[in-house]
Design a protein around this motif. Structure first.
Motif, PDB file in Angstrom:
ATOM      1  N   TYR A  43       0.828  -1.202   0.000  1.00 39.35           N
ATOM      2  CA  TYR A  43       0.000   0.000   0.000  1.00 39.35           C
ATOM      3  C   TYR A  43       0.872   1.266   0.000  1.00 39.35           C
ATOM      4  N   ILE A  44       1.846   1.292   0.908  1.00 36.66           N
ATOM      5  CA  ILE A  44       2.721   2.478   1.019  1.00 36.66           C
ATOM      6  C   ILE A  44       3.462   2.707  -0.305  1.00 36.66           C
ATOM      7  N   ASP A 164      14.564   2.559   1.748  1.00 31.89           N
ATOM      8  CA  ASP A 164      15.570   1.590   1.294  1.00 31.89           C
ATOM      9  C   ASP A 164      14.893   0.436   0.548  1.00 31.89           C
ATOM     10  N   LEU A 165      13.808  -0.050   1.123  1.00 38.37           N
ATOM     11  CA  LEU A 165      13.111  -1.167   0.483  1.00 38.37           C
ATOM     12  C   LEU A 165      12.476  -0.723  -0.834  1.00 38.37           C
ATOM     13  N   PHE A 166      11.929   0.468  -0.854  1.00 40.39           N
ATOM     14  CA  PHE A 166      11.348   1.016  -2.093  1.00 40.39           C
ATOM     15  C   PHE A 166      12.438   1.111  -3.171  1.00 40.39           C
ATOM     16  N   LEU A 316      12.017  10.915  -0.997  1.00 41.72           N
ATOM     17  CA  LEU A 316      11.028  11.983  -1.090  1.00 41.72           C
ATOM     18  C   LEU A 316       9.632  11.390  -1.326  1.00 41.72           C
ATOM     19  N   TYR A 317       9.539  10.449  -2.265  1.00 39.97           N
ATOM     20  CA  TYR A 317       8.223   9.892  -2.608  1.00 39.97           C
ATOM     21  C   TYR A 317       7.641   9.086  -1.449  1.00 39.97           C
ATOM     22  N   VAL A 318       8.515   8.330  -0.760  1.00 33.99           N
ATOM     23  CA  VAL A 318       8.028   7.530   0.366  1.00 33.99           C
ATOM     24  C   VAL A 318       7.549   8.457   1.486  1.00 33.99           C
ATOM     25  N   ARG A 319       8.268   9.535   1.733  1.00 34.69           N
ATOM     26  CA  ARG A 319       7.863  10.445   2.822  1.00 34.69           C
ATOM     27  C   ARG A 319       6.610  11.228   2.446  1.00 34.69           C
ATOM     28  N   MET A 320       6.456  11.548   1.174  1.00 31.74           N
ATOM     29  CA  MET A 320       5.182  12.166   0.742  1.00 31.74           C
ATOM     30  C   MET A 320       4.040  11.195   1.013  1.00 31.74           C
TER      31      MET A 320
END
Ligand code: ASP
Ligand code: CP
Length: 330
Positions: A43-44, A164-166, A316-320
């Protein structure tokens, strides 16, 4: 004691009602990678991917217009602090930066609980970096608004592990079946503590390469052992590099050493150069949470396998995605 694992604020009478109460992660803290399942990760990363598309297409948009983030940093940071700021601003929100607590009322002796209770009067979400393990759990106990752990001493750095996983998924298009080698300061490095735990949701093999005094903590090895993850410890990178799909290099955490001589004895233990990489696969990646000191030579930066600068952008994308989710907009 707060149930920090996805502590759900939906029963909190002080939270405004909205249309997003059913959204996963709405109003929740992000404190440890232990709170995530594989379904959560799907989902994330799905949301993070959408964020990437939107940033590439329009740059900034108004998903979190009117929302405010407090960035509360008791330890130095370049990436985490500025990527959360950028994430919030790209989503149309704004940021209260407390990047140097020396200039805040913390220097007058204000406690962490009082500081977060103050900031939540002005902000909708608090990102916290602190030198003590468990600080974000403590903050979450006192805060009604979501707390995001941006590093608690040698404990965890969950948003780093997510990015990191992303990165691994975006770069190698798989996680199951990979061999991941973690190198450097595995004792004090919070990023490897979080990443090892997060990777244990997958069918992977882990190698730990470290000087004797910086080995991966026994409790983390035991935790992963109980999940049946194959793990092995080494002091020589050459023993495992040829079979490695992800080489995750870390800095020796100088600031965590009590004894400066001990730091001196291990600070240059490993340096990755183009020469080192000759025995590595062609299809593999080198990662590093950064900052680097001297553990990866700059000559490696142009090697397509060097993923550490791309890794920052994925952050950046994960934190957004995380901000949108905890604020009920994803
Ligand atoms: N920036 C990462 C952290 O804060 C890694 C490091 O500092 O070496 O944990
Ligand atoms: N990776 C990371 O946490 O970097 P900063 O310490 O610069 O935030």
């Amino acid at each position: 004691m707060t149930n920090y694992i996805l502590a759900n604020r939906k029963d909190n009478p002080y939270l405004p009602f909205g249309d997003h109460r059913g959204a996963p992660f709405y109003g929740k803290d992000i404190l440890s990678v232990k709170q995530f399942s594989r379904a959560d990760l799907d989902y994330i990363f799905g949301v993070a991917h959408e964020m990437r598309v939107m940033v590439e297409r329009v740059g900034t948009f108004d998903l979190l217009k009117g929302k405010i983030l407090a960035n509360l940093f008791y330890e130095p940071s370049t990436r985490t602090s500025s990527s959360f700021t950028s994430a919030m601003e790209r989503l149309g929100g704004s940021v209260i930066p407390i990047n140097e607590v020396r200039y805040s009322s913390v220097s007058k002796g204000e406690s962490l609980p009082d500081t977060v209770r103050t900031l939540e009067c002005y902000a909708d979400v608090i990102v916290l970096r602190h030198p003590e393990v468990g600080a974000s759990v403590l903050a979450a106990k006192y805060a009604r608004k979501p707390i995001i752990n941006a590093g608690d001493g040698i404990g965890e750095h969950p948003t780093q592990a997510l990015l990191d996983l992303f990165t691994i998924i975006e770069e190698l298009h798989q996680v199951d079946g990979l061999t991941v080698t973690m190198l450097g300061d595995l004792k004090f490095g919070r990023t490897v503590h979080s990443l090892a735990r997060l990777l244990s949701l997958f069918d992977i093999r882990l190698h730990y390469v470290a000087p004797e005094i910086l080995r991966m903590p026994a409790e983390i090895i035991a935790e992963l052992d109980a999940k049946g993850i194959p793990q092995s410890e080494h002091t020589r990178l050459e023993d495992v590099l040829a079979e490695t799909d992800v080489l995750y290099v870390t800095r020796v955490q100088k600031e965590r050493f009590e004894n400066p001589e001990a730091y001196e004895s291990v600070k240059g233990a490993y340096v990755i150069t183009p020469e080192t990489m000759k025995i590595a696969k062609q299809r593999m990646i080198v990662m590093h949470p950064l900052p680097r000191v001297n553990e990866i030579s700059m000559e490696l930066d142009d090697d397509p396998r060097a993923a550490y600068f791309r890794q920052m952008e994925y952050g950046l994308y994960v934190r957004m995605a995380l901000l949108a989710m905890v604020l009920g907009k994803a």
